[in-house]
Each structure stands twice: as C-alpha cells, then as structure tokens.
Design a protein around this motif. Structure first.
Motif, PDB file in Angstrom:
ATOM      1  N   THR A  12      -5.782   8.316  -5.033  1.00 55.96           N
ATOM      2  CA  THR A  12      -5.805   9.869  -5.320  1.00 55.96           C
ATOM      3  C   THR A  12      -4.838  10.049  -6.802  1.00 55.96           C
ATOM      4  O   THR A  12      -4.439  10.986  -7.077  1.00 55.96           O
ATOM      5  CB  THR A  12      -5.235  10.635  -4.317  1.00 55.96           C
ATOM      6  OG1 THR A  12      -3.798   9.934  -3.948  1.00 55.96           O
ATOM      7  CG2 THR A  12      -6.094  10.542  -3.209  1.00 55.96           C
ATOM      8  N   THR A  15      -0.839   6.024  -7.795  1.00 55.47           N
ATOM      9  CA  THR A  15      -0.417   4.718  -8.403  1.00 55.47           C
ATOM     10  C   THR A  15      -0.896   4.369  -9.739  1.00 55.47           C
ATOM     11  O   THR A  15      -0.314   3.505 -10.438  1.00 55.47           O
ATOM     12  CB  THR A  15      -1.081   3.628  -7.413  1.00 55.47           C
ATOM     13  OG1 THR A  15      -0.574   3.998  -5.933  1.00 55.47           O
ATOM     14  CG2 THR A  15      -0.418   2.415  -7.550  1.00 55.47           C
ATOM     15  N   SER A  93       3.298   3.230  -4.346  1.00 58.08           N
ATOM     16  CA  SER A  93       3.287   4.912  -4.251  1.00 58.08           C
ATOM     17  C   SER A  93       3.036   4.980  -2.647  1.00 58.08           C
ATOM     18  O   SER A  93       2.132   4.737  -2.019  1.00 58.08           O
ATOM     19  CB  SER A  93       2.055   5.376  -4.809  1.00 58.08           C
ATOM     20  OG  SER A  93       1.954   6.912  -4.504  1.00 58.08           O
TER      21      SER A  93
HETATM   22  C1  LIG Z   1      -5.875   5.740   4.490  1.00 56.04           C
HETATM   23  C2  LIG Z   1      -4.575   5.977   4.234  1.00 56.04           C
HETATM   24  C3  LIG Z   1      -3.493   5.504   4.775  1.00 56.04           C
HETATM   25  C4  LIG Z   1      -2.160   5.650   4.273  1.00 56.04           C
HETATM   26  N1  LIG Z   1      -1.007   5.012   4.894  1.00 56.04           N
HETATM   27  C5  LIG Z   1       0.026   5.424   4.690  1.00 56.04           C
HETATM   28  C6  LIG Z   1       1.190   4.589   5.274  1.00 56.04           C
HETATM   29  O1  LIG Z   1       0.888   3.918   6.084  1.00 56.04           O
HETATM   30  N2  LIG Z   1       2.488   4.738   4.938  1.00 56.04           N
HETATM   31  C7  LIG Z   1       2.779   5.918   3.889  1.00 56.04           C
HETATM   32  O2  LIG Z   1       3.795   5.754   3.583  1.00 56.04           O
HETATM   33  N3  LIG Z   1       1.665   6.454   3.246  1.00 56.04           N
HETATM   34  C8  LIG Z   1       0.515   6.163   3.555  1.00 56.04           C
HETATM   35  N4  LIG Z   1      -0.475   6.855   2.927  1.00 56.04           N
HETATM   36  C9  LIG Z   1      -0.188   7.929   1.743  1.00 56.04           C
HETATM   37  C10 LIG Z   1      -0.601   7.126   0.495  1.00 56.04           C
HETATM   38  O3  LIG Z   1       0.311   5.870   0.370  1.00 56.04           O
HETATM   39  C11 LIG Z   1       0.054   8.119  -0.542  1.00 56.04           C
HETATM   40  O4  LIG Z   1      -0.536   9.222  -0.570  1.00 56.04           O
HETATM   41  C12 LIG Z   1       0.072   7.252  -1.883  1.00 56.04           C
HETATM   42  O5  LIG Z   1       0.745   8.336  -2.718  1.00 56.04           O
HETATM   43  C13 LIG Z   1      -1.633   7.489  -2.537  1.00 56.04           C
HETATM   44  O6  LIG Z   1      -1.476   6.549  -3.707  1.00 56.04           O
HETATM   45  P1  LIG Z   1      -2.846   6.934  -4.683  1.00 56.04           P
HETATM   46  O7  LIG Z   1      -2.836   8.336  -5.230  1.00 56.04           O
HETATM   47  O8  LIG Z   1      -2.411   5.719  -5.764  1.00 56.04           O
HETATM   48  O9  LIG Z   1      -3.860   6.501  -3.861  1.00 56.04           O
HETATM   49  C14 LIG Z   1      -1.904   6.591   3.236  1.00 56.04           C
HETATM   50  C15 LIG Z   1      -2.931   7.219   2.447  1.00 56.04           C
HETATM   51  C16 LIG Z   1      -4.188   7.054   2.909  1.00 56.04           C
HETATM   52  C17 LIG Z   1      -5.459   7.518   2.221  1.00 56.04           C
END
Ligand SMILES: Cc1cc2nc3c(=O)[nH]c(=O)nc-3n(C[C@H](O)[C@H](O)[C@H](O)COP(=O)(O)O)c2cc1C
Length: 151
Positions: A12, A15, A93
């Motif tokens: 999203t 990162t 992230s």
């Molecule tokens: C499938 C999924 C699993 C996730 N699991 C965790 C988790 O275990 N712990 C946490 O702190 N955040 C979790 N998140 C939240 C993401 O780590 C967070 O939204 C992050 O900022 C997404 O980074 P991105 O925008 O680079 O994808 C999860 C998100 C998704 C979609």
C-alpha cells in the motif's frame, strides 16, 4: 563507486516511501550508485554486486512480507559464502511494533553472515516526515560508511 542495493516490498505504499527516502539518503553521498528494486525483481547478482544492502518490508502476519522471504529463498544457497560481513540495514513499516518482521529478518541474515551497521527504522502506521528523515539518515549512513570503508 559505492553501490547500494535497496530491496523492498510494499503493498500500500508505506514501505515504498521509506525505500525512496533511504535511496535519497544514499544518493546524497558522493560517488554512490543506488539500485532500488522491488524484492520480486531483485536478483542474486544484485546482491553479490552491491557494497551495502538495505532491506525494507511491511510486517505481515508478524513476519516479513512473503516477497522479501522469497528474495532470501532465491539467493541464500549461492550467496551465503560470498557476502561475508557485507553491511546491511533494515527498515520496516508496521501497523503495530514491527518486532516480528525484524526478528525474522535478523535470524535469516545471520545465515548470510551479513553485518548490521545501523539501528533499524520501524514505522508504526502512517509514514511521517520524521520517519522519512530517519530513512534518509539510514541510507546516508550505510552509503557513507561503505564509501569510507569503515565497515
Ligand atoms: C496481510 C497483512 C498482514 C498484516 N500483518 C501485520 C502484522 O502482523 N503486524 C503489524 O504490525 N501490521 C500488519 N499489517 C499492517 C502492515 O504492516 C502496514 O499496513 C504496513 O504499513 C503496510 O506497508 P505497505 O504500505 O508498504 O504495504 C498487515 C497488513 C496486511 C495487508
């Protein structure tokens, strides 16, 4: 020329913002070439050719993203004897604390015998200017230390 490889995954965009800031910090160091790649596109050759590595992932299910794990899976056998003490840094992230992803990456890079050279940057929730500044510092420290040969 100092070559810094930034390998990241992002679903999203959080990162990815961090990765771009790490890249900006590294590029600010003279004679630095930055290779910024999504994990799916990063190769063994990228890893072997770099002087320093930055790994970025969202925390997913208390672990690194599957794409970062895939990068490790694809490179481990060939790389493990060729990257001894290569400097690395981590950025994460997360929705919460990111500790599961951090622990998992740290365990895996022990096998590669990479060398940690700066504290990880862990963002919780939205990516703030403060986090971006920490990411720039992370990239600058990695590239600057590699350029000076202090690692
Ligand atoms: C499938 C999924 C699993 C996730 N699991 C965790 C988790 O275990 N712990 C946490 O702190 N955040 C979790 N998140 C939240 C993401 O780590 C967070 O939204 C992050 O900022 C997404 O980074 P991105 O925008 O680079 O994808 C999860 C998100 C998704 C979609």
């Amino acid at each position: 020329m100092t070559r810094i490889l930034i390998v990241y995954h992002s679903q999203t965009g959080h990162t990815q913002k961090m990765a771009r800031a790490v890249a900006a910090g590294a590029k600010a160091i003279e004679n630095t070439e930055v290779i910024l790649k999504r994990a799916a596109e990063a190769t063994l050759d990228d890893l072997l050719a770099c002087h320093g590595l930055a790994i970025g992932t969202p925390e997913n299910f208390g672990y690194m993203s599957g794409m970062i794990k895939d990068f490790f899976d694809r490179t481990y056998n060939e790389a493990q004897d060729k990257v001894f003490r290569k400097p690395y840094v981590i950025f994460i992230s997360a929705g919460n604390d990111g500790s599961g992803a951090l622990r998992a990456i740290e365990r895996i890079v022990l096998g590669y015998k990479l060398k940690s050279v700066f504290s990880p940057v862990i963002a919780q929730g939205e990516i703030t200017e403060e986090i971006l500044e920490q990411c720039r510092e992370l990239g600058g420290t990695l590239a600057g230390g590699c350029a000076l040969g202090i690692y």
